[in-house]
Write an enzyme that holds these catalytic residues in place. Structure first.
Site, PDB file in Angstrom:
ATOM      1  N   HIS A  41       0.827  -1.209   0.000  1.00 13.23           N
ATOM      2  CA  HIS A  41       0.000   0.000   0.000  1.00 13.23           C
ATOM      3  C   HIS A  41       0.864   1.263   0.000  1.00 13.23           C
ATOM      4  CE1 HIS A  41      -3.097  -2.843   0.923  1.00 13.23           C
ATOM      5  NE2 HIS A  41      -2.598  -3.109   2.104  1.00 13.23           N
ATOM      6  N   HIS A  86      -6.793  -4.505  -0.842  1.00 14.27           N
ATOM      7  CA  HIS A  86      -6.029  -5.733  -1.077  1.00 14.27           C
ATOM      8  C   HIS A  86      -6.531  -6.439  -2.322  1.00 14.27           C
ATOM      9  CE1 HIS A  86      -6.177  -4.896   3.236  1.00 14.27           C
ATOM     10  NE2 HIS A  86      -4.918  -5.226   3.220  1.00 14.27           N
TER      11      HIS A  86
END
Ligand SMILES: Nc1ncnc2c1ncn2[C@@H]1O[C@H](COP(=O)(O)OP(=O)(O)O)[C@@H](O)[C@H]1O
Ligand SMILES: Nc1ncnc2c1ncn2[C@@H]1O[C@H](COP(=O)(O)OP(=O)(O)O)[C@@H](O)[C@H]1O
Ligand SMILES: [Mg+2]
Ligand SMILES: [Mg+2]
Ligand SMILES: [Mg+2]
Ligand SMILES: [Mg+2]
Lengths: 217, 333, 333, 217
Positions: C57, C219
């Site tokens: 991320h 995700h």
């Protein structure tokens, strides 16, 4: 002057521009694809935007002479196309306009003079030579062919047809060339095997000139 | 083509509208002709610094307009250099009487359009100097070609030169500095896949699932060679070797190492590459004293990266460290 | 799979090595267990602020370690929350005697591992408060589910809370502020395509050439619904509607609008979206007073974006504006 | 106690762990794919990393009792797996270890007690109920089945085989379920139609227990 040889009027020239705009629009994707192979996939988009702008400005300006038409197209291309093609085509039209300033209509000699001036503009700006795989490879043989026809006493129609044929041959001749100017030159030897987009759009332009001469004669 | 856009024909204008909305404290945006100008410009007596080129390389150039970097940027259509109109308008908008520097990436279109604009500006009494950036070692240079492309070195030149203009250097000095940066910087890029130009609607080129393109241009122009995919460290070495050789960079050189993402590369991968690049340079005795890692000169969503190495001198370091406040690069204020 | 990596098993460690090399002035990196800690930590009397979660991320969270934001970050393997070991080590490393705040995104794995670490830290005498961020309105919340995910609001919470800790607020105040941010923030994301997890080697999901996923997780978890691709403005409205409704945001609210790229979206597209989002909010009388546009909480190379809206109060504005100096977010110094 | 019912020794338990590590490695991709459908594509990677770490630590620790084996595995999983599965499996092994602390080998009653304790750990940490589409849907019927066999006087082998069968049935039963816990719960109704990865890895674990009991008996 042969019997079928009418001069090119302002109306004829407006028809050339209108037809070329239509031809560019029809070939937009084709020109983009040619440019994608050895450039950056925008030549068709650029010229299409430019020719549409040229039509808009011609509609507004209502030009009275061939030089006015050419000059209006030139400024539209310069201020709307960008990239390499904008200044190159723009300068070509600008110089062509200057070469016929004052004429009400264009005879065969005026026309080849304008084409020669246009080629001079492309070369002055872009510094390319024949064999560099650019639009010069279409323009240079086209202008030479037209000049030969006129020197031999041929008609406008014959001159422009010869120019269009020579431009197409020059366009095809760019396929095996290794680019030395413009974006394709970054590819070096990998530029061989692809037809130059600018030579292609130039050959389309000469063909439109020939077709209009053909129909108006 | 999958993109978060409305109409390919309006994408540049809409993005500029968003830029103006998000960063109205720094820039104002003019549409038709399109240019972005610092809210501080023109500043009396300060050299104006203007750059531009095709869009699609964001944050370059519009993201670098603001304090201590560019005074204006001229974004053309995607991957197409701007016409002279916006360049002329931007040049006039930032002229504070001390003249304007044009930083031009070396592409035929950019050079021709900036040239024309500079002539027109001169005719209107604005003194312009232009410096052409040509740092891409992927391209063979010669008198008979269009020469090297301007790529990552442009970002570094804009920062360093922008700081010099900010502190009040005159036009000749700013232009000379810009040439010095260009003479000391070299770059090379690669791509794992193509980008998709909005108006084209499909990828510019196709790569096999195990291929990569070395020496890619920032417009998705095909590169030097197409080779099998390799691990990150091998890719880094492949990019660094011609960079180091070309300058050449030598043991004892102090440098700025810039690992740039092409737009579609996760930051994680850029840091993996950065780690190895600094190590390889250290092995050659080349000291990395400043660094930049991230997406600063991109090709839309292209996955890939470029490496740029700049040989620093004391003045460049000082100017690099000087405060900058733009939408995309900010420190010191 | 095409990535600039060496070995999927080492990608996190190598990226952290690059981060340390590029930003050694701000952070130091510990490997095995992996955590990133500010060079200033621990600071006597200052509350330590720690966050973490799966990698992939970036720049979240390690890119936000430094002055005025996080004191440490614990990056787990790609998309997998860290184990208690690095969380405990990081917590101890930043404790300056005033306790430590854990900012935890609401995923079962993150919550469980942070919980365990907090217990272990308490057993070693370090006071920990944890705040769970759950701002994703794409997910239906209920007592009987895992609840909402933590997404874009996390970035804003880390900045605002980090500034409060920097100015010396105590642990209870910092935790209360963090809860207040969480209570006033809502987010929603979308994707045009999947990302590819390095250890999986292929895309997590498949979308048709004219489909998009609405309510995607960071995700690559499938979202709320799969719908035909739409123009940018329609996408923006699709994301904003549930955000505004959920809180609800009302006319007169002062907000921070955050348009976030998922990693593979050109900045140009984010600005196109930003322009429309601000307009839609203005039509509802919602004032955008602060903004953030860029790739701050990503899903590797996923093409897509998320929109986050935070209702601001005076204190939050002051803390948002306070100086921050981290690898990925910097202003005021 | 039926004649074929040998107790499970420390060696047997080490064999369970070694076999399970091999089974997880062999099913790594399968578990990743199950997780990709309704989660984040890492369950196989996570467990594989954890079981490899467990093997390493067991090799170092050379544990003397079943509780030592279970405890070593627990700490390896807790400190190496992360995600949801790490704390859940870790706590299961930890509580199982605690429940058999002091035993040199495990009889049928010890074993079902350990399984019950393990399930208790999963539930304590994860708060999932049967029907939430999690590993609990494999564990809960497995533990119940094993308890029934033992209560009815069955052997360890029979108990573990019943557990494995029930776990597999529970695993398959997760397919139509709508997830209410874990990452799959974000999908709401779209989670239906997919088998839960954690229930799958749990069923694999129970099958390994049954197989080892089968061979050692
Ligand atoms: N130096 C030059 N001289 C003549 N023609 C050139 C030169 N450079 C480029 N061209 C022509 O321009 C064409 C490309 O135009 P276009 O794609 O619109 O611009 P750009 O290369 O900036 O994207 C080439 O195919 C070539 O024919
Ligand atoms: N609250 C819970 N209780 C029990 N099991 C759970 C819970 N949450 C998740 N799980 C199990 O964990 C599995 C996912 O594990 P894994 O993929 O390794 O972790 P993560 O979801 O963090 O990526 C799910 O398939 C489910 O069986
Ligand atoms: Mg082109
Ligand atoms: Mg172009
Ligand atoms: Mg995970
Ligand atoms: Mg998972």
């Amino acid at each position: 002057m042969p019997s079928d040889d009418l001069p090119m009027t302002t109306r004829d020239l407006l028809r050339v521009i209108a037809d070329y705009a239509a031809v560019v629009a029809a070939n937009r994707t084709y020109l983009i694809e040619l440019d994608a192979a050895i450039g950056d996939a925008d030549h068709g988009e650029n010229l299409d935007r430019g020719m549409k702008a040229a039509l808009d400005r011609l509609a507004e300006a209502d030009p009275g002479t061939p030089a006015d038409v050419l000059q209006t197209v030139a400024t539209a291309l310069i201020s709307k196309v960008g990239g390499a093609a904008g200044p190159l085509y723009g300068t070509a039209f600008l110089r062509a306009a200057t070469s016929v300033r004052g004429r009400g209509e264009l005879g065969a000699a005026d026309l080849v003079g304008a084409l020669r001036a246009g080629l001079g503009g492309v070369v002055a700006r872009g510094k390319a030579e024949v064999g560099d795989k650019t639009m010069v490879d279409a323009w240079d043989p086209a202008v030479q062919a037209a000049e030969q026809v006129v020197t031999a006493g041929g008609s406008t129609r014959e001159a422009l047809t010869a120019a269009a044929d020579a431009a197409e041959e020059g366009m095809r001749a760019t396929i095996p060339m290794i680019a030395r100017k413009g974006r394709a030159s970054y590819l070096g030897e990998r530029s061989a095997g692809h037809q130059d987009p600018g030579a292609t759009s130039s050959a389309l332009l000469f063909r439109v000139f020939a077709d209009v001469a053909d129909h108006s004669s | 083509m999958k993109k978060i856009i409305n109409d390919p024909a309006n994408v540049v204008a809409e993005a500029l509208t968003g830029l103006a909305a998000a960063h109205g404290d720094l820039v104002s945006v003019h549409l038709d002709p399109d240019y972005v100008v610092s809210v501080d410009a023109p500043r009396r007596g300060k050299v104006g610094v203007v750059s531009g080129g095709g869009s699609g390389h964001e944050p370059l150039h519009a993201g670098f307009v603001g304090y201590g970097m560019l005074d204006a940027a001229c974004p053309g259509p995607v991957f197409t250099s701007p016409t002279p109109d916006p360049i002329l308008a931007a040049t006039k908008a930032v002229d504070g009487g001390a003249g304007v520097l044009h930083i031009v990436k070396n592409y035929t279109g950019d050079v021709l359009n900036f040239e024309t604009a500079a002539e027109l500006a001169a005719a209107e009494g604005v003194g312009v100097e232009a410096v052409v950036i040509d740092d891409d070692v992927a391209v063979r240079d010669s008198l008979y070609t269009a020469g090297r492309r301007g790529v990552g070195g442009t970002v570094l030149a804009e920062k360093i030169v922008g700081a010099a203009a900010q502190r009040g250097d005159d036009l000749a000095a700013v232009a000379a500095l810009c040439r010095r940066v260009n003479d000391n910087v070299a770059s090379m890029g690669m791509a794992l896949d193509s980008c998709t130009v909005p108006h084209a609607g499909k990828p510019t080129f196709e790569l096999g699932p195990d291929e990569m393109e070395i020496g890619i241009g920032i417009h998705g122009e095909p590169g030097r060679e197409r080779v099998p995919l390799e691990p990150a460290n091998a890719i880094v070495e492949r990019l660094l070797a011609p960079i180091v050789e070309d300058m050449p960079f030598e043991s004892g050189d102090r440098t700025l190492l810039f690992v740039n993402g092409m737009g579609g590369t996760p930051l994680m991968e850029l840091y993996v590459a950065y780690a190895h690049a600094e190590k390889v340079l250290a092995q050659r005795g080349i000291a990395v004293e400043r660094r930049l890692v991230g997406n600063y000169i991109t090709s839309l969503e292209m996955p890939g990266m470029s490496i740029t190495l700049l040989r620093l001198d004391e003045e460049m370091i000082e100017l690099w460290d000087a405060p900058v406040h733009t939408p995309a690069l900010r420190w010191g204020r």
